[in-house]
Design a protein around this motif. Structure first.
Motif, mmCIF file in Angstrom:
data_model
loop_
_atom_site.group_PDB
_atom_site.id
_atom_site.type_symbol
_atom_site.label_atom_id
_atom_site.label_comp_id
_atom_site.label_asym_id
_atom_site.label_seq_id
_atom_site.Cartn_x
_atom_site.Cartn_y
_atom_site.Cartn_z
ATOM 1 N N SER A 141 -5.258 2.245 -5.121
ATOM 2 C CA SER A 141 -3.937 2.123 -5.724
ATOM 3 C C SER A 141 -3.926 0.891 -6.627
ATOM 4 O O SER A 141 -4.472 -0.157 -6.271
ATOM 5 C CB SER A 141 -2.868 1.981 -4.644
ATOM 6 N N THR A 142 -3.310 1.030 -7.786
ATOM 7 C CA THR A 142 -3.181 -0.136 -8.660
ATOM 8 C C THR A 142 -1.811 -0.797 -8.503
ATOM 9 O O THR A 142 -1.491 -1.729 -9.251
ATOM 10 C CB THR A 142 -3.402 0.263 -10.133
ATOM 11 N N GLU A 143 -1.043 -0.307 -7.534
ATOM 12 C CA GLU A 143 0.296 -0.864 -7.339
ATOM 13 C C GLU A 143 0.531 -1.425 -5.938
ATOM 14 O O GLU A 143 1.483 -2.179 -5.737
ATOM 15 C CB GLU A 143 1.353 0.220 -7.624
ATOM 16 N N ASN A 144 -0.305 -1.051 -4.962
ATOM 17 C CA ASN A 144 -0.069 -1.449 -3.576
ATOM 18 C C ASN A 144 -1.283 -2.181 -3.013
ATOM 19 O O ASN A 144 -2.436 -1.806 -3.289
ATOM 20 C CB ASN A 144 0.230 -0.220 -2.724
ATOM 21 N N LEU A 154 -4.122 -8.402 3.220
ATOM 22 C CA LEU A 154 -5.129 -9.360 2.766
ATOM 23 C C LEU A 154 -5.155 -9.478 1.245
ATOM 24 O O LEU A 154 -6.012 -10.176 0.691
ATOM 25 C CB LEU A 154 -6.509 -8.927 3.271
ATOM 26 N N GLY A 155 -4.229 -8.782 0.593
ATOM 27 C CA GLY A 155 -4.174 -8.844 -0.866
ATOM 28 C C GLY A 155 -5.128 -7.906 -1.563
ATOM 29 O O GLY A 155 -5.284 -7.949 -2.789
ATOM 30 N N GLN A 156 -5.776 -7.044 -0.803
ATOM 31 C CA GLN A 156 -6.720 -6.087 -1.384
ATOM 32 C C GLN A 156 -5.992 -4.796 -1.760
ATOM 33 O O GLN A 156 -5.037 -4.399 -1.099
ATOM 34 C CB GLN A 156 -7.823 -5.767 -0.373
ATOM 35 N N PRO A 157 -6.431 -4.113 -2.818
ATOM 36 C CA PRO A 157 -5.802 -2.835 -3.152
ATOM 37 C C PRO A 157 -6.053 -1.807 -2.045
ATOM 38 O O PRO A 157 -7.149 -1.738 -1.479
ATOM 39 C CB PRO A 157 -6.487 -2.414 -4.457
ATOM 40 N N THR A 158 -5.021 -1.057 -1.694
ATOM 41 C CA THR A 158 -5.210 -0.006 -0.694
ATOM 42 C C THR A 158 -6.037 1.108 -1.304
ATOM 43 O O THR A 158 -5.885 1.451 -2.486
ATOM 44 C CB THR A 158 -3.858 0.535 -0.213
ATOM 45 N N GLY A 159 -6.934 1.682 -0.503
ATOM 46 C CA GLY A 159 -7.802 2.690 -1.094
ATOM 47 C C GLY A 159 -8.582 3.500 -0.082
ATOM 48 O O GLY A 159 -8.526 3.254 1.134
ATOM 49 N N TYR A 160 -9.278 4.483 -0.615
ATOM 50 C CA TYR A 160 -10.213 5.318 0.124
ATOM 51 C C TYR A 160 -11.532 5.306 -0.622
ATOM 52 O O TYR A 160 -11.558 5.275 -1.864
ATOM 53 C CB TYR A 160 -9.694 6.757 0.241
ATOM 54 N N GLY A 175 -9.459 -0.460 3.133
ATOM 55 C CA GLY A 175 -8.325 -1.299 2.788
ATOM 56 C C GLY A 175 -7.004 -0.548 2.809
ATOM 57 O O GLY A 175 -5.955 -1.144 2.533
ATOM 58 N N PHE A 176 -7.032 0.721 3.143
ATOM 59 C CA PHE A 176 -5.784 1.482 3.235
ATOM 60 C C PHE A 176 -4.963 1.019 4.431
ATOM 61 O O PHE A 176 -3.734 0.980 4.375
ATOM 62 C CB PHE A 176 -6.113 2.968 3.345
ATOM 63 N N PHE A 177 -5.666 0.647 5.505
ATOM 64 C CA PHE A 177 -5.013 0.136 6.709
ATOM 65 C C PHE A 177 -5.311 -1.357 6.845
ATOM 66 O O PHE A 177 -6.310 -1.863 6.311
ATOM 67 C CB PHE A 177 -5.516 0.878 7.947
ATOM 68 N N ASP A 178 -4.471 -2.052 7.589
ATOM 69 C CA ASP A 178 -4.667 -3.482 7.802
ATOM 70 C C ASP A 178 -5.641 -3.790 8.929
ATOM 71 O O ASP A 178 -6.109 -4.918 9.067
ATOM 72 C CB ASP A 178 -3.325 -4.153 8.098
ATOM 73 N N ARG A 179 -5.911 -2.811 9.766
ATOM 74 C CA ARG A 179 -6.883 -2.966 10.843
ATOM 75 C C ARG A 179 -7.304 -1.560 11.278
ATOM 76 O O ARG A 179 -6.898 -0.571 10.673
ATOM 77 C CB ARG A 179 -6.288 -3.751 12.011
#
Length: 651
Positions: free
Chosen positions: A506-509, A513-519, A622-626
């Motif tokens: 994602s380029t918006e979320n 940890l400040g990382q882009p959420t993704g798969y 990075g989609f989840f925080d843990r």
């Protein structure tokens, strides 16, 4: 196989659908046919070559709210068997109106080959004196020759442009229970005009002995006694399943998805989300091609697009509990249209069930004495379809830890040839019987929506660091990350030597940890298409020459080799779309992933092939925080007990 669980069946609705992406109903097929007939588009010789939902554009679906009216549209490609003329039509079933009708330019691609045409082939061939003479020259009775008509491709035959051509081999059948695949007539092929119902030419290259050994996998005399000692495995869920099904919507363990089905792509996934967060708007296997490696005069053209040329999902099996699916099963039926435009319901077309999948996480902690184990489980959506000699299973898996996986299972019977001293491009699998080398190359269309529509793709790989002042002992390597910013730059090959993968972000979320959420898309990294750069098949199946393509979302861009693949000269689909080199950084994008197997057949693949597997994985990064599976409860009962023992290893 012993199975005692009940079968649950969820049928497609017969009412007017409430959602734009619900499954096709028989009533809707009837309505489409009635509209086409009333417009004069259906005559005695006209047949349905393709029928599928014409899904609304993404913004329209996302804007839909419960109770709002639904405009259900369907696409029907019609073929006149007498003239070869074809029209591409869109019908609004909700209002019983013809939205559009366009004549197909058959010089740029033909509609798929249909059952009504396959049924003509043996009569056409047996009316050809040249064909019958070629068989008799070999001492073969034409009455026992089974014709196998195959898509023609496009080669340097100007007289074939705009005509419906197939190329046909012959296989001998000794009796009605005898498998013809064991007895190929090699060195001989016929080119057939389906519209004129005539043989264009017969290529009689060489008289090669027909293999004689039978290949009947269902004949006890050939198979021998069955093994003993296999005790029954019974899978039970005494409290029922953990998922719910409402129409075609499935909810399971934070996952939410709608299922679809059409005759070209088969099973489709829609609006896939986890805990309310979107991940994929739509996912499908949008094309597959099987290019063969034999360059001989009678076989050089063998390349089949099972989706685009044959609409292979129209042949999907009605699945059987305990054989195709094991456990507490829910089935969905699928409705398609037959050649005459009448609805045909494939009962139990889609199998839904849960599977245990080993351990999802485990640790025995040496310092605290904590010892915990949690088991993995996955939700399975699957269907199986035969096409000619092969059978393909398509399986989508959702896991407790947020992983998405696709797996294709190839089984059935390998395509056969005669085998002799000069058979350089085949394996001998039985005395005198060959199986040509080939590839199975699939294209997944992944309309991503990672935390919203604005997505991008980063290529991530391991980069060794040269020994030097900052790396005096030579052990260092780092992660290289490159943003793929345009369609031309996003055409990439896998590289397992560098652990290359593609992160869809994602380029918006961002996460905490400040990382882009993704798969992350993890490819298997097997070879892309091996045919020469200048080959016809490489131009026609350009999607298979790269493992990754990224395009801007366009609702009309559905099929990576183009809408009309049969006898398409090449250049359609992905190469045409990406020529615009549109930006794909922070846009609404579609990720196309090509993958597959390179098959050098083995004797063990005969007379029926054990399943071969290929696929890919989408894993949260990075989609989840843990760890999202931290909350999975321990297994109950006496079968799992922690011993509190560590292993003394720190790592």
């Amino acid at each position: 196989m012993t199975v005692t669980e009940p079968t649950r069946t969820a049928n497609p609705p017969t009412r007017t659908p409430d959602h734009p992406l619900e499954m096709t109903t028989e009533e809707e097929v009837h309505r489409v046919r009635e509209v086409l007939a009333s417009e004069g588009l259906l005559t005695e010789h006209v047949r349905f070559a393709f029928f599928a939902p014409e899904e609304p554009a993404k913004p329209e679906v996302l804007a839909h709210r419960d109770g709002a009216p639904v405009d259900r549209r369907f696409r029907a490609v019609l073929l006149d068997l007498a003239t070869g003329r074809s029209t591409d039509n869109v019908v609004a079933a909700s209002t019983s109106t013809l939205v559009s009708s366009v004549e197909v330019d058959t010089s740029k691609g033909q509609p798929p080959i249909i059952d009504a045409e396959f049924e003509l082939i043996e009569d056409i061939l047996n009316a050809s004196e040249e064909w019958k003479a070629a068989l008799r020259k070999r001492g073969l009775d034409p009455a026992n020759a089974r014709a196998v008509p195959l898509s023609a491709g496009v080669y340097d035959y100007p007289d074939e442009v705009g005509r419906r051509i197939v190329r046909s081999f012959a296989f001998m059948q000794d009796h009605e229970k005898d498998s013809p695949w064991a007895h190929p007539v090699d060195g001989l092929v016929a080119y057939v005009d389906l519209t004129a119902r005539s043989v264009d030419r017969v290529i009689d290259e060489a008289v090669i002995p027909v293999p004689q050994e039978a290949g009947n996998f269902d004949d006890p005399a050939q198979v021998g006694p069955q093994r003993t000692g296999l005790k029954p495995i019974e899978i039970t869920q005494p409290e029922g399943v953990s998922f719910t099904v409402e129409g075609n919507r499935v909810r399971w363990q934070n996952w939410d998805v709608r299922l679809g089905f059409n005759e070209r792509e088969g099973l489709t996934l829609h609006q896939l989300s986890y805990d309310g967060r979107p991940i994929l708007y739509r996912a499908s296997i949008a094309e597959m091609v099987v290019p063969y490696a034999d360059p001989s005069p009678v076989r050089f053209w063998q390349n089949y697009f099972d989706c685009g040329e044959y609409m292979f999902a129209r042949y999907a099996n009605s699945l059987e509990r305990g054989c195709d699916c094991l456990g507490d099963i829910t089935y969905l039926d699928a409705v398609i249209a037959d050649d005459l435009g009448q609805p045909r319901t494939i009962n139990n077309a889609i199998c839904l069930h849960e599977e245990d999948h080993g351990v999802v996480w485990k640790h025995s902690e040496m310092f605290t004495g904590a010892a915990e184990t949690r088991r993995q489980r996955r939700m399975v959506f699957s269907y199986f379809t035969p096409i000619g000699n092969y059978d393909y299973g398509f399986y989508w898996y959702l896991y407790l830890d947020g992983t998405i996986q696709f797996e294709a299972k190839a089984t059935g019977i390998v395509f056969t040839s005669a085998y002799g001293p000069d058979s350089e491009y085949a394996t001998e699998i039985a005395p005198g019987l060959g199986a040509p080398y080939h590839q199975h190359l699939f294209a997944a269309r992944l309309d991503t929506m990672i935390d919203g529509a604005a997505n991008a793709v980063d290529e991530v790989e391991a980069v060794p660091v040269p020994m030097g002042p900052g790396n005096p002992y030579g052990n260092a390597f780092r992660q290289g990350r490159t943003r793929l910013t345009s369609e031309a730059g996003a055409q990439r090959l896998a590289d397992n030597s560098r652990a290359r993968a593609w992160h869809i972000v994602s380029t918006e979320n961002r996460n905490r940890l400040g990382q882009p959420t993704g798969y992350v898309l993890r490819p298997e990294g097997q070879p892309a298409m091996l045919a020469d750069q200048a080959s016809s098949i490489r131009a026609r199946a350009a999607f298979a020459t790269k493992h990754l393509w990224v395009t801007r979302y366009d609702p009309a861009q559905r099929y990576p080799a183009g809408d009309f693949v049969n006898q398409n000269p090449g250049g359609s689909g992905l190469p045409e779309w990406t020529a615009a080199d549109r930006p794909v950084d922070g846009e609404d994008i579609v990720v196309w992933h090509s993958f597959g197997t390179t098959h050098f057949p083995r004797p063990e693949d005969w007379p029926v092939m054990p399943v071969d597997y290929t696929g890919f994985t989408l894993k949260p990064s990075g989609f989840f925080d843990r760890n999202p599976a931290l909350d999975v409860p321990p297994t109950g009962g006496a079968h799992c007990a922690s011993n509190g023992q560590g292993n003394g290893h720190v790592g």
